[in-house]
Design a protein around this motif. Structure first.
Motif, PDB file in Angstrom:
ATOM      1  N   LEU A  10      60.114  28.251  60.292  1.00  0.00           N
ATOM      2  CA  LEU A  10      58.679  28.114  60.549  1.00  0.00           C
ATOM      3  C   LEU A  10      57.946  29.188  59.762  1.00  0.00           C
ATOM      4  O   LEU A  10      58.238  30.378  59.906  1.00  0.00           O
ATOM      5  N   ALA A  39      59.272  13.461  57.088  1.00  0.00           N
ATOM      6  CA  ALA A  39      58.319  13.958  58.064  1.00  0.00           C
ATOM      7  C   ALA A  39      58.308  13.041  59.285  1.00  0.00           C
ATOM      8  O   ALA A  39      58.695  11.866  59.177  1.00  0.00           O
ATOM      9  N   PRO A  87      50.956  22.601  55.007  1.00  0.00           N
ATOM     10  CA  PRO A  87      51.346  21.908  56.247  1.00  0.00           C
ATOM     11  C   PRO A  87      51.966  20.538  55.986  1.00  0.00           C
ATOM     12  O   PRO A  87      52.866  20.116  56.728  1.00  0.00           O
ATOM     13  N   THR A  90      55.762  19.975  55.855  1.00  0.00           N
ATOM     14  CA  THR A  90      56.562  19.975  57.080  1.00  0.00           C
ATOM     15  C   THR A  90      57.418  18.720  57.156  1.00  0.00           C
ATOM     16  O   THR A  90      56.916  17.599  57.047  1.00  0.00           O
ATOM     17  N   GLN A 116      65.192  21.879  59.190  1.00  0.00           N
ATOM     18  CA  GLN A 116      63.772  21.707  59.505  1.00  0.00           C
ATOM     19  C   GLN A 116      62.934  22.763  58.807  1.00  0.00           C
ATOM     20  O   GLN A 116      63.234  23.965  58.871  1.00  0.00           O
ATOM     21  N   THR A 118      58.919  23.856  58.858  1.00  0.00           N
ATOM     22  CA  THR A 118      57.636  23.663  59.514  1.00  0.00           C
ATOM     23  C   THR A 118      56.641  24.652  58.933  1.00  0.00           C
ATOM     24  O   THR A 118      56.906  25.864  58.903  1.00  0.00           O
ATOM     25  N   SER A 120      52.832  25.966  59.269  1.00  0.00           N
ATOM     26  CA  SER A 120      51.652  25.968  60.128  1.00  0.00           C
ATOM     27  C   SER A 120      50.406  26.290  59.310  1.00  0.00           C
ATOM     28  O   SER A 120      50.475  27.019  58.310  1.00  0.00           O
TER      29      SER A 120
END
Length: 121
Positions: A10, A39, A87, A90, A116, A118, A120
């Motif tokens: 993240l 996604a 973003p 992601t 994964q 991610t 933000s």
């Protein structure tokens, strides 16, 4: 025969991440390799591919200039350097390998389990 991705996480928009894909067999050093992503709620899409020698690459337009693929055949590992993350980047990122040629990577013979990423806002 395994491909194992790592390096996801993240991060905030604008940050960088480097993904790695380690192959379990030395024969992969002669394979074309690539990265794909999926996604939530979307189909898996092609991101980038690299020839067995590293001499040829091709990128999806959405990542050109921001992502860089490379490989170290001595380590049978492929890397994806992702800069200026957005973003919309992601997704679950998958590593793929194909013994035929660079362009058949889109119907690759071997796939990893994914990592994964991610981003933000």
């Amino acid at each position: 025969v395994q491909l194992v991705e790592s390096g996801g996480g993240l991060v905030q928009a604008g940050a960088s991440l480097r993904l790695s894909c380690a192959a379990s067999e030395r024969t992969f050093s002669s394979y074309s390799m690539g990265w794909f992503r999926q996604a939530p709620g979307k189909e898996r899409e092609f991101v980038v591919a690299i020839s067995w020698s590293g001499g040829s690459t091709y990128y999806a337009d959405s990542v050109k200039g921001r992502f860089t693929i490379s490989r170290d055949n001595a380590k049978i590992t492929v890397y994806l350097q992702m800069n200026s993350l957005k973003p919309e980047d992601t997704a679950v990122y998958y590593c793929a390998a194909d013994a035929r040629n660079l362009h058949t990577i889109k119907v690759a013979q071997y796939w990893g389990q994914g990592t994964q990423v991610t981003v933000s806002s």
